[in-house]
Design an enzyme around this catalytic site. Structure first.
Site, PDB file in Angstrom:
ATOM      1  N   GLU A   1      43.270 -18.015   3.328  1.00  0.00           N
ATOM      2  CA  GLU A   1      42.297 -18.440   2.321  1.00  0.00           C
ATOM      3  C   GLU A   1      42.501 -19.886   1.898  1.00  0.00           C
ATOM      4  OE1 GLU A   1      39.669 -17.020   1.645  1.00  0.00           O
ATOM      5  OE2 GLU A   1      40.060 -15.053   2.522  1.00  0.00           O
TER       6      GLU A   1
ATOM      7  N   THR B   1      36.484 -25.326   4.552  1.00  0.00           N
ATOM      8  CA  THR B   1      36.837 -25.559   5.944  1.00  0.00           C
ATOM      9  C   THR B   1      36.245 -24.451   6.804  1.00  0.00           C
ATOM     10  OG1 THR B   1      38.911 -26.569   5.236  1.00  0.00           O
ATOM     11  CG2 THR B   1      38.771 -25.859   7.535  1.00  0.00           C
TER      12      THR B   1
ATOM     13  N   GLY C   1      42.638 -32.175   6.297  1.00  0.00           N
ATOM     14  CA  GLY C   1      41.976 -32.709   5.117  1.00  0.00           C
ATOM     15  C   GLY C   1      42.334 -31.997   3.832  1.00  0.00           C
TER      16      GLY C   1
ATOM     17  N   TYR D   1      37.741 -17.916  -6.669  1.00  0.00           N
ATOM     18  CA  TYR D   1      37.407 -17.386  -5.346  1.00  0.00           C
ATOM     19  C   TYR D   1      38.638 -16.841  -4.627  1.00  0.00           C
ATOM     20  CZ  TYR D   1      36.988 -16.901  -0.486  1.00  0.00           C
ATOM     21  OH  TYR D   1      37.107 -16.354   0.760  1.00  0.00           O
TER      22      TYR D   1
ATOM     23  N   ASP E   1      31.746 -17.668  -2.879  1.00  0.00           N
ATOM     24  CA  ASP E   1      31.938 -18.908  -2.125  1.00  0.00           C
ATOM     25  C   ASP E   1      30.569 -19.452  -1.731  1.00  0.00           C
ATOM     26  OD1 ASP E   1      31.107 -17.221  -0.119  1.00  0.00           O
ATOM     27  OD2 ASP E   1      32.377 -18.157   1.391  1.00  0.00           O
TER      28      ASP E   1
ATOM     29  N   CYS F   1      15.056 -15.594   9.993  1.00  0.00           N
ATOM     30  CA  CYS F   1      14.684 -14.515   9.078  1.00  0.00           C
ATOM     31  C   CYS F   1      13.936 -13.388   9.798  1.00  0.00           C
ATOM     32  CB  CYS F   1      13.844 -15.055   7.923  1.00  0.00           C
ATOM     33  SG  CYS F   1      14.746 -16.192   6.838  1.00  0.00           S
TER      34      CYS F   1
END
Length: 352
Positions: free
Chosen positions: A35, A41, A79, A118, A136, A197
């Site tokens: 996580e 990411t 990062g 989260y 998230d 969709c």
DNA sequence: AAGGCGGGGTT
DNA sequence: AACCCAGCCTT
């Protein structure tokens, strides 16, 4: 609980889910590790880093005993390096305060560094099947479209609103799979751009699909403008040795290594750079040469970096105490460096 | 509430 | 070029 929604959702999930290593375990350490790596990411980018960390640190105690330099070296290229630094702090706390076993109270979990709402909800639902809805980017997108909610998702009000709805529809009998399912659905089916969709299992029930608002949801307040920065890296070279220092300021790349840096408001000419370096380092330069220019893009900054190769009759100058000498080769292999610096080291100029 | 923090993929 | 990604921390 919205029975129809979550049953359809989980049926979809069983048929479409990707095989991911952190889904084969209920080990809270491995779930926490995944996580943290996956914050902001993509799965494809984080996956090799997850494998690497599990190999190096099979348990949280192994990770807690690592050094920050070692963590950042493994984190290099991913990062948001504060995640790596906080990960080490968190591991040390879990080992010292909880005897190496993750706390199971969400209030306690959220106190740990690097763990917000989260991540705490994800760990407790995936590892212990506790009923905590995750929120998230995927979940915001799915819920805003399915229920046709146009509250800007990057606001405190949206957090309250969507957290309540996510809590209303969560499958209390299987919160772990429900949370996995809604995120996977957002990542694979309810994509940010051009979702298909027509093939969606919620085609008949989704408000955005029915009212043709899919392109306009979710609503998000505009991002800040980008900032331009000009970096001048001073590449000392003598007998294949160079000078580097660790970035300590509250700025990008904290904790990573780089060449001595002169940041300026505008790009510098050759003689300007030479004069500054001579006064800054009390050094008579015999040669100053711009050997490379690299434009490096970050989310909120564009960095224009010039690399200046300087040579001098002698390098016994009064250098800053926080710079030190390393083999140029070692910089690329033994130190955590920003991608910008690795780009420079990989450039054809440096290969000769 | 707003600003800051990476790097890479997609559109 | 803009947007987004299994967000969090600081001010």
């Amino acid at each position: 609980m919205n029975y129809s929604f979550t049953v359809t959702l989980q049926k979809w999930y069983i048929n479409h889910k990707r095989p991911l290593p952190w889904r084969d375990t209920s080990n809270p350490y491995l779930i926490w590790l995944s996580e943290i790596i996956l914050q902001q990411t993509r799965v494809s980018q984080g996956l090799p880093y997850y494998e690497r960390f599990v190999m190096h640190f099979p348990t949280i105690t192994d990770l807690a005993n690592a050094s920050e330099d070692e963590i950042l070296r493994l984190w290099q290229g991913l990062g948001y390096y504060s995640r790596g630094r906080n990960m080490l702090k968190c591991a040390k706390l879990v080992v010292s305060n909880y005897n190496g076993a993750f706390p199971t109270e969400i209030k306690e979990v959220k106190k740990l560094p690097g763990i917000g709402d989260y991540t705490a909800s994800a760990i407790l639902s995936f590892a212990f099947n506790q009923v905590h809805p995750v929120l998230d980017g995927n979940v915001y997108r799915v819920l805003s479209r399915y229920y046709g909610i146009d509250t800007p998702i990057n606001t405190p009000l949206a957090f309250k609103t969507f957290k309540r709805i996510a809590g209303d529809i969560i499958d209390v009998k299987n919160p772990a799979q429900h949370n996995q399912a809604i995120m996977e659905f957002g990542a694979l089916q309810c994509t940010p751009k051009n979702p298909d969709c027509m093939s969606c299992v919620f085609n008949e029930t989704c408000v955005a699909a029915r009212e043709d608002k899919v392109q306009h949801l979710p609503v998000k307040l505009k991002a800040r403008a980008k900032r331009n920065r000009h970096f001048n890296y001073i590449v000392f070279l003598s007998n294949n040795q160079t000078l580097i220092k660790k970035r300590m300021a509250k700025d990008i790349w904290q904790g990573l290594f780089e060449f001595p840096l002169l940041e300026t408001a505008q790009p510098l000419e050759n003689d300007e750079l030479a004069k500054t370096v001579e006064s800054e380092y009390g050094l008579a330069l015999s040669q100053v040469q711009k050997v490379d220019s690299i434009k490096h893009l970050l989310t909120h900054q564009t960095i224009y970096a010039d690399f200046w190769l300087v040579t001098s009759p002698h390098f016994d100058f009064n250098r800053n105490s926080d710079t030190f000498e390393v083999d140029l080769q070692a910089l690329g292999t033994d130190y955590a460096i920003p991608v910008l610096i690795s780009k420079f080291l990989e450039s054809p100029l440096m290969k000769v």
